[in-house]
Motif scaffolding. Structure first.
Motif, PDB file in Angstrom:
ATOM      1  N   ILE A  14     112.592  -4.852  46.675  1.00 48.72           N
ATOM      2  CA  ILE A  14     113.074  -3.638  45.938  1.00 48.72           C
ATOM      3  C   ILE A  14     111.850  -3.286  45.098  1.00 48.72           C
ATOM      4  O   ILE A  14     111.398  -2.166  44.811  1.00 48.72           O
ATOM      5  N   ALA A  15     111.265  -4.279  44.318  1.00 54.06           N
ATOM      6  CA  ALA A  15     110.272  -3.841  43.364  1.00 54.06           C
ATOM      7  C   ALA A  15     109.149  -3.357  44.112  1.00 54.06           C
ATOM      8  O   ALA A  15     108.158  -2.616  43.651  1.00 54.06           O
ATOM      9  N   MET A  16     108.798  -4.177  45.349  1.00 54.38           N
ATOM     10  CA  MET A  16     107.800  -3.643  46.164  1.00 54.38           C
ATOM     11  C   MET A  16     107.907  -2.206  46.501  1.00 54.38           C
ATOM     12  O   MET A  16     106.799  -1.541  46.460  1.00 54.38           O
ATOM     13  N   GLN A  17     109.082  -1.814  46.937  1.00 54.84           N
ATOM     14  CA  GLN A  17     109.219  -0.510  47.496  1.00 54.84           C
ATOM     15  C   GLN A  17     108.983   0.389  46.462  1.00 54.84           C
ATOM     16  O   GLN A  17     108.525   1.445  46.305  1.00 54.84           O
ATOM     17  N   THR A  18     109.494   0.071  45.217  1.00 49.76           N
ATOM     18  CA  THR A  18     109.311   0.847  43.884  1.00 49.76           C
ATOM     19  C   THR A  18     107.890   1.246  43.664  1.00 49.76           C
ATOM     20  O   THR A  18     107.251   2.079  43.089  1.00 49.76           O
ATOM     21  N   TYR A  19     107.176   0.247  43.435  1.00 54.27           N
ATOM     22  CA  TYR A  19     105.756   0.035  43.195  1.00 54.27           C
ATOM     23  C   TYR A  19     104.935   0.897  44.311  1.00 54.27           C
ATOM     24  O   TYR A  19     104.319   1.837  43.756  1.00 54.27           O
ATOM     25  N   SER A  20     105.321   0.928  45.569  1.00 53.40           N
ATOM     26  CA  SER A  20     104.437   1.528  46.485  1.00 53.40           C
ATOM     27  C   SER A  20     105.004   3.215  46.377  1.00 53.40           C
ATOM     28  O   SER A  20     103.876   3.911  46.434  1.00 53.40           O
ATOM     29  N   ALA A  21     106.105   3.232  46.017  1.00 50.60           N
ATOM     30  CA  ALA A  21     106.579   4.889  45.843  1.00 50.60           C
ATOM     31  C   ALA A  21     105.746   5.229  44.641  1.00 50.60           C
ATOM     32  O   ALA A  21     105.510   6.299  44.694  1.00 50.60           O
ATOM     33  N   CYS A  22     105.757   4.622  43.699  1.00 50.34           N
ATOM     34  CA  CYS A  22     105.077   4.957  42.307  1.00 50.34           C
ATOM     35  C   CYS A  22     103.597   5.331  42.646  1.00 50.34           C
ATOM     36  O   CYS A  22     102.922   6.362  42.108  1.00 50.34           O
ATOM     37  N   ILE A  23     103.067   4.354  43.124  1.00 56.81           N
ATOM     38  CA  ILE A  23     101.516   4.560  43.544  1.00 56.81           C
ATOM     39  C   ILE A  23     101.309   5.514  44.485  1.00 56.81           C
ATOM     40  O   ILE A  23     100.453   6.353  44.291  1.00 56.81           O
ATOM     41  N   THR A  24     102.116   5.810  45.540  1.00 59.31           N
ATOM     42  CA  THR A  24     101.851   7.096  46.515  1.00 59.31           C
ATOM     43  C   THR A  24     102.038   8.346  45.527  1.00 59.31           C
ATOM     44  O   THR A  24     101.481   9.420  46.012  1.00 59.31           O
ATOM     45  N   GLU A  25     103.019   8.428  44.746  1.00 66.80           N
ATOM     46  CA  GLU A  25     103.357   9.581  44.054  1.00 66.80           C
ATOM     47  C   GLU A  25     102.092   9.930  43.024  1.00 66.80           C
ATOM     48  O   GLU A  25     101.546  11.128  42.876  1.00 66.80           O
ATOM     49  N   ALA A  26     101.520   8.773  42.443  1.00 65.40           N
ATOM     50  CA  ALA A  26     100.381   9.248  41.513  1.00 65.40           C
ATOM     51  C   ALA A  26      99.203   9.549  42.174  1.00 65.40           C
ATOM     52  O   ALA A  26      98.383  10.570  42.025  1.00 65.40           O
ATOM     53  N   ARG A  27      98.989   9.024  43.501  1.00 60.88           N
ATOM     54  CA  ARG A  27      97.764   9.524  44.328  1.00 60.88           C
ATOM     55  C   ARG A  27      97.930  10.975  44.625  1.00 60.88           C
ATOM     56  O   ARG A  27      97.099  11.592  44.894  1.00 60.88           O
ATOM     57  N   ASN A  28      99.242  11.247  45.327  1.00 57.32           N
ATOM     58  CA  ASN A  28      99.541  12.712  45.617  1.00 57.32           C
ATOM     59  C   ASN A  28      99.266  13.492  44.466  1.00 57.32           C
ATOM     60  O   ASN A  28      98.888  14.727  44.582  1.00 57.32           O
ATOM     61  N   VAL A  50      95.437  14.038  43.992  1.00 60.29           N
ATOM     62  CA  VAL A  50      94.859  14.686  45.011  1.00 60.29           C
ATOM     63  C   VAL A  50      95.302  16.238  44.681  1.00 60.29           C
ATOM     64  O   VAL A  50      94.228  16.917  44.875  1.00 60.29           O
ATOM     65  N   GLU A  51      96.474  16.499  44.307  1.00 59.51           N
ATOM     66  CA  GLU A  51      96.607  17.959  44.063  1.00 59.51           C
ATOM     67  C   GLU A  51      96.181  18.376  42.948  1.00 59.51           C
ATOM     68  O   GLU A  51      95.766  19.495  42.906  1.00 59.51           O
ATOM     69  N   LYS A  55      93.403  21.789  42.906  1.00 63.64           N
ATOM     70  CA  LYS A  55      93.627  22.830  42.221  1.00 63.64           C
ATOM     71  C   LYS A  55      92.187  23.008  41.424  1.00 63.64           C
ATOM     72  O   LYS A  55      91.780  24.198  41.363  1.00 63.64           O
ATOM     73  N   ASN A  56      91.683  21.951  40.909  1.00 65.28           N
ATOM     74  CA  ASN A  56      90.213  22.168  40.065  1.00 65.28           C
ATOM     75  C   ASN A  56      89.136  22.809  41.213  1.00 65.28           C
ATOM     76  O   ASN A  56      88.440  23.506  40.714  1.00 65.28           O
ATOM     77  N   TYR A  57      89.209  22.289  42.406  1.00 67.96           N
ATOM     78  CA  TYR A  57      88.312  22.450  43.455  1.00 67.96           C
ATOM     79  C   TYR A  57      88.488  24.130  43.601  1.00 67.96           C
ATOM     80  O   TYR A  57      87.336  24.968  43.686  1.00 67.96           O
TER      81      TYR A  57
END
Length: 158
Positions: free
Chosen positions: A35-49, A52-53, A57-59
């Motif tokens: 569960i901790a690994m799933q939560t961590y990967s979801a957090c990292i994915t969200e931060a990267r998204n 990127v967004e 916007k800056n571009y």
């Protein structure tokens, strides 16, 4: 003697209870890690998204500022010349690229010329004749009618 037996019984039953508790703890720890690994990967994915967004916007912002800057320079140099007569913009270049799949425009009409080929006459050459007797067509018909009949062959059984 009785104390020795009770000692061994306590150790055996106590060890069994201890191993059961340990396996339950191990199972719980494994599920908690999952569960901790799933939560961590979801957090990292969200931060990267989000990152990127933000970069996109800056571009877009910097691209529009740069375009406006060079449009002003072109207007200064060209006088009344509009930006449409100058080099194509990024959107125009992207729109001009052909895309695989469905066509966006139909091709222009072209003059259709139809030429008919002359009819070719085949000269009569050697004729093909079946080799055999004159009764060949009758023999084929007889063979075809015989094929429809069922022939029963009795075989001796040992």
């Amino acid at each position: 003697m009785k104390t020795i037996l009770s000692f061994f019984a306590t150790i055996l039953f106590g060890a069994n209870a201890f191993t059961q508790q340990t396996s339950a703890e191990l199972t719980c720890r494994a599920s908690a890690k999952e569960i901790a690994m799933q939560t961590y990967s979801a957090c990292i994915t969200e931060a990267r998204n989000n990152q990127v967004e933000e970069i996109r916007k800056n571009y877009q912002k910097e691209l529009s500022e740069l375009k406006a800057k060079y449009d002003k320079e072109l207007k200064k140099m060209g006088g009344k010349k509009s930006a449409k007569n100058s080099a194509p913009t990024v959107k125009e270049v992207q729109a001009a690229r052909p895309v695989k799949g469905i066509a966006k425009e139909l091709p222009g009409r072209t003059a259709v010329t139809t030429e008919t080929a002359p009819v070719q006459n085949v000269s009569e050459g050697t004729k093909v004749v079946a080799v055999g007797s004159e009764d060949a067509p009758n023999a084929l018909e007889q063979e075809a009618s015989d094929a429809d009949q069922v022939e029963i062959v009795e075989m001796p059984v040992e």
